[in-house]
Design a protein around this motif. Structure first.
Motif, PDB file in Angstrom:
ATOM      1  N   GLY A  45      51.084  41.242  40.635  1.00 48.26           N
ATOM      2  CA  GLY A  45      50.759  40.838  39.413  1.00 48.26           C
ATOM      3  C   GLY A  45      49.350  41.174  38.840  1.00 48.26           C
ATOM      4  O   GLY A  45      48.715  41.940  39.773  1.00 48.26           O
ATOM      5  N   VAL A  46      48.901  40.656  38.001  1.00 44.91           N
ATOM      6  CA  VAL A  46      47.471  40.876  37.353  1.00 44.91           C
ATOM      7  C   VAL A  46      46.538  39.971  38.405  1.00 44.91           C
ATOM      8  O   VAL A  46      46.840  38.926  38.648  1.00 44.91           O
ATOM      9  N   VAL A  47      45.680  40.719  39.004  1.00 42.04           N
ATOM     10  CA  VAL A  47      44.539  40.253  39.642  1.00 42.04           C
ATOM     11  C   VAL A  47      42.920  40.476  39.267  1.00 42.04           C
ATOM     12  O   VAL A  47      42.833  41.577  38.478  1.00 42.04           O
ATOM     13  N   PRO A  48      42.188  39.527  39.291  1.00 44.79           N
ATOM     14  CA  PRO A  48      40.631  39.780  38.772  1.00 44.79           C
ATOM     15  C   PRO A  48      39.937  40.886  39.820  1.00 44.79           C
ATOM     16  O   PRO A  48      40.425  40.917  41.010  1.00 44.79           O
ATOM     17  N   ASN A  70      37.002  40.640  40.914  1.00 49.95           N
ATOM     18  CA  ASN A  70      36.093  39.688  41.702  1.00 49.95           C
ATOM     19  C   ASN A  70      36.712  38.206  41.451  1.00 49.95           C
ATOM     20  O   ASN A  70      37.054  38.000  40.274  1.00 49.95           O
ATOM     21  N   GLU A  71      36.345  37.400  42.299  1.00 50.14           N
ATOM     22  CA  GLU A  71      36.399  35.831  41.754  1.00 50.14           C
ATOM     23  C   GLU A  71      35.526  35.542  40.638  1.00 50.14           C
ATOM     24  O   GLU A  71      34.334  35.902  40.522  1.00 50.14           O
ATOM     25  N   GLY A  72      36.245  34.868  39.739  1.00 49.85           N
ATOM     26  CA  GLY A  72      35.469  34.644  38.541  1.00 49.85           C
ATOM     27  C   GLY A  72      35.221  35.714  37.465  1.00 49.85           C
ATOM     28  O   GLY A  72      34.762  35.439  36.513  1.00 49.85           O
ATOM     29  N   SER A  73      35.839  36.653  37.634  1.00 54.40           N
ATOM     30  CA  SER A  73      35.512  38.107  36.768  1.00 54.40           C
ATOM     31  C   SER A  73      36.667  37.703  35.828  1.00 54.40           C
ATOM     32  O   SER A  73      37.495  37.530  35.914  1.00 54.40           O
ATOM     33  N   ALA A  74      36.110  38.209  34.573  1.00 55.18           N
ATOM     34  CA  ALA A  74      37.250  38.337  33.402  1.00 55.18           C
ATOM     35  C   ALA A  74      37.763  39.648  33.479  1.00 55.18           C
ATOM     36  O   ALA A  74      38.834  39.860  32.565  1.00 55.18           O
ATOM     37  N   SER A  75      37.511  40.650  34.076  1.00 52.42           N
ATOM     38  CA  SER A  75      38.316  42.182  34.287  1.00 52.42           C
ATOM     39  C   SER A  75      39.166  42.108  35.398  1.00 52.42           C
ATOM     40  O   SER A  75      39.076  41.392  36.224  1.00 52.42           O
ATOM     41  N   THR A  98      40.652  40.078  47.288  1.00 53.14           N
ATOM     42  CA  THR A  98      39.408  40.237  48.407  1.00 53.14           C
ATOM     43  C   THR A  98      38.343  39.402  47.846  1.00 53.14           C
ATOM     44  O   THR A  98      37.889  39.184  46.870  1.00 53.14           O
ATOM     45  N   THR A  99      37.513  38.985  49.019  1.00 47.89           N
ATOM     46  CA  THR A  99      35.967  38.291  48.854  1.00 47.89           C
ATOM     47  C   THR A  99      35.147  39.068  49.223  1.00 47.89           C
ATOM     48  O   THR A  99      35.016  39.949  50.326  1.00 47.89           O
ATOM     49  N   GLY A 100      34.049  38.938  48.655  1.00 44.26           N
ATOM     50  CA  GLY A 100      32.723  39.744  48.885  1.00 44.26           C
ATOM     51  C   GLY A 100      32.760  41.401  48.376  1.00 44.26           C
ATOM     52  O   GLY A 100      31.792  41.922  49.020  1.00 44.26           O
ATOM     53  N   ALA A 101      33.770  41.711  47.948  1.00 40.76           N
ATOM     54  CA  ALA A 101      34.023  43.198  47.560  1.00 40.76           C
ATOM     55  C   ALA A 101      34.687  43.307  46.407  1.00 40.76           C
ATOM     56  O   ALA A 101      35.636  42.282  46.196  1.00 40.76           O
ATOM     57  N   THR A 127      38.075  44.050  44.213  1.00 37.90           N
ATOM     58  CA  THR A 127      39.414  44.124  44.490  1.00 37.90           C
ATOM     59  C   THR A 127      40.060  45.799  44.460  1.00 37.90           C
ATOM     60  O   THR A 127      40.675  46.058  45.332  1.00 37.90           O
ATOM     61  N   CYS A 128      39.456  46.744  43.694  1.00 37.36           N
ATOM     62  CA  CYS A 128      39.807  47.697  43.811  1.00 37.36           C
ATOM     63  C   CYS A 128      39.269  48.718  44.990  1.00 37.36           C
ATOM     64  O   CYS A 128      39.875  49.594  45.230  1.00 37.36           O
ATOM     65  N   GLY A 129      38.218  48.088  45.657  1.00 39.07           N
ATOM     66  CA  GLY A 129      37.994  48.699  46.785  1.00 39.07           C
ATOM     67  C   GLY A 129      38.629  48.885  48.104  1.00 39.07           C
ATOM     68  O   GLY A 129      38.604  49.659  48.897  1.00 39.07           O
ATOM     69  N   PHE A 130      39.486  47.813  48.314  1.00 33.69           N
ATOM     70  CA  PHE A 130      40.360  47.621  49.560  1.00 33.69           C
ATOM     71  C   PHE A 130      41.947  47.436  49.205  1.00 33.69           C
ATOM     72  O   PHE A 130      42.206  46.256  49.424  1.00 33.69           O
ATOM     73  N   PHE A 131      42.458  48.467  48.728  1.00 33.62           N
ATOM     74  CA  PHE A 131      43.864  48.247  48.687  1.00 33.62           C
ATOM     75  C   PHE A 131      44.396  49.452  48.979  1.00 33.62           C
ATOM     76  O   PHE A 131      44.000  50.337  49.312  1.00 33.62           O
TER      77      PHE A 131
END
Length: 156
Positions: free
Chosen positions: A107-110, A112-117, A147-150, A152-156
């Motif tokens: 599904g849809v994931v942000p 970053n944590e707390g991100s609206a994008s 992912t935390t600390g980075a 989401t699009c960077g580590f898939f």
């Protein structure tokens, strides 16, 4: 080296992708992104297609590869497309599920944590990593950032 550049305005132009099966890739990018073939090279030794939308070239496909997308090699990490709304992201997700596309996350994931994008992360028929996202409208009720600390699009 000068700290100024001669380039005054800059935006990404089209993206060229090597594919293994031109017809299959044309079908995929037309269905998912609504692109139209603006030109196609049919010489058996030099097959390619130019795909665009609204008078603008977006993706070029070059049938000159074997195997699958090698994420461990230097080069393209992923290709991302921005849409205007979360509804468009969700509609794209439904279409991709109907096409049997592979997803990195459910599904849809942000971003970053707390991100609206945020958005969806999936692969094309050759395993090229893709993203369709929106800048706003994604919140914690969608899903936690995978992912935390980075990003989401960077580590898939």
């Amino acid at each position: 080296m000068s700290s100024t550049t001669a380039i005054r305005t800059l935006q990404t132009g089209h993206v060229g992708l090597n594919v293994t099966d031109l017809a299959r890739s044309i079908d995929f990018y037309r269905a998912v992104l609504g692109l139209q073939v603006t030109h196609e090279g049919t010489d058996p030794d030099r097959r390619f297609a130019l795909l665009g939308r609204d008078g603008r070239l977006v993706v070029t496909l070059w049938q000159q590869s074997t195997g699958g997308f090698a994420t461990a090699n230097p080069g393209l990490h992923h290709l991302s497309f921005e849409v205007e709304s979360l509804d468009e992201v969700r509609a794209t997700e439904r279409l991709l599920r109907d096409l049997g596309a592979g997803f990195a996350y459910d599904g849809v994931v942000p971003h970053n944590e707390g991100s609206a994008s945020g958005g969806i992360f999936f692969t094309d028929p050759d395993g090229i990593r893709l993203e369709v996202y929106t800048r706003t409208g994604v919140d914690a009720t969608e899903a936690a950032a995978p992912t935390t600390g980075a990003p989401t699009c960077g580590f898939f």
